[in-house]
Motif scaffolding. Sequence first.
Motif: not given
Length: 385
Positions: A247, A266, A269-270, A273, A275-276
């Motif tokens: 996170e 943010t 993993e963001d 590149c 997500a989730y």
Amino acid sequence: MKKRLLFVLASCISVGAFAQSFNGINSDMSNIFMLSDAKTRSISPENFNGEKGKGGMATTGTGQNASRDLGKGWKVSPSVVIKAHTTFTVADITGPGAIQHIWMTPTGVWRYSILRFYWDDETTPSVEVPVGDFFCQGWGKFAQLSSLAVCANPGSGFNCYWPMPFRKKCRITMENINDEDMVLYYQVDYTLTDVPKDAAYFHAQFRRTNPLPYKQDYVLVDNIKGKGQYVGTYMAYGVHNNGWWGEGEIKFFMDGDTDYPTINGTGTEDYFCGAYDFDTRKPNAAGVEEVNYTEFSNPYTGLHQVIKGDGHYQIAQRFGLYRWHIKDPIRFDKDLKVTIQALGWRDGGRYLPLQDDIATTVFWYQTEPHNPFPPLPDKDHLEVN
């Protein structure tokens, strides 16, 4: 009509001049057909100095026994042995020119083999990274990686395609800090050519913190002074807690930023590149939905390594991730610092500051001189355990 003919003639002369002046450094599919006066050279154990017409002349080397029936010119020196606690000069090149490709396959413990690059007459390295981490293999276990900048191919064929221009000299060394000898196969492909005035120098720096102190940001790099661009991150992330670990936000402090950065991500993993949680949800053979990490590797980003642990002695979850800023370099004029948070979840939907094992290699270009790097961790603190 006469003016038009003069214009066409001038355009043709201009195009011809451009073709003849192409320096050959940044070759790709858009210009591979262009002629250049650049000279192509390559250094390997079969031609230690990259000299023209001097390859394959060895009479001694690691292959001399295998080639004893064939003689000179038959793979007599395909590799070198780097003795324990010694440093070997991989390349020593007089410029101007540019490194275009490096291939290596090292034996031994990859964290204990330290790559260093020196540009021109500098006495402190612009690159200082364990060989495994330089090629995105920080956990000492091979993981396939297919990207524009770095490729890791079976079995343990490490390739680097970062262009590395230099004006006077290039010196590359490998230090073996282990107690045992290692073997290194390698090839350094380069060009001798003019280097543009606005070409910056390639840099790469390794850091590791294990464990990360509670509520403390992990510092990927700081104290960069000069003008340049940040071009890439490799992270070897080792998890000490159960649950999701990604996170945390990445932050780029540039050109005088103090408490707050100019660029703020943010989530881990963001930034890489995804997500989730890099999760894929799909039913198993019994029709029950399973959630699993999904490895991926593409030209610019990847979660190319997921080590899940075996439930016995190798229990740790470990991950390898990379993000290349090739299309979106992060440019700075005076200074740069990069940090990332380590965050998971605790009960009540609250963030949990993590104390994980994080190692990173960051890549950037900048004007010289550069600030000296922090001391590399000693052998005990480099060890993967």
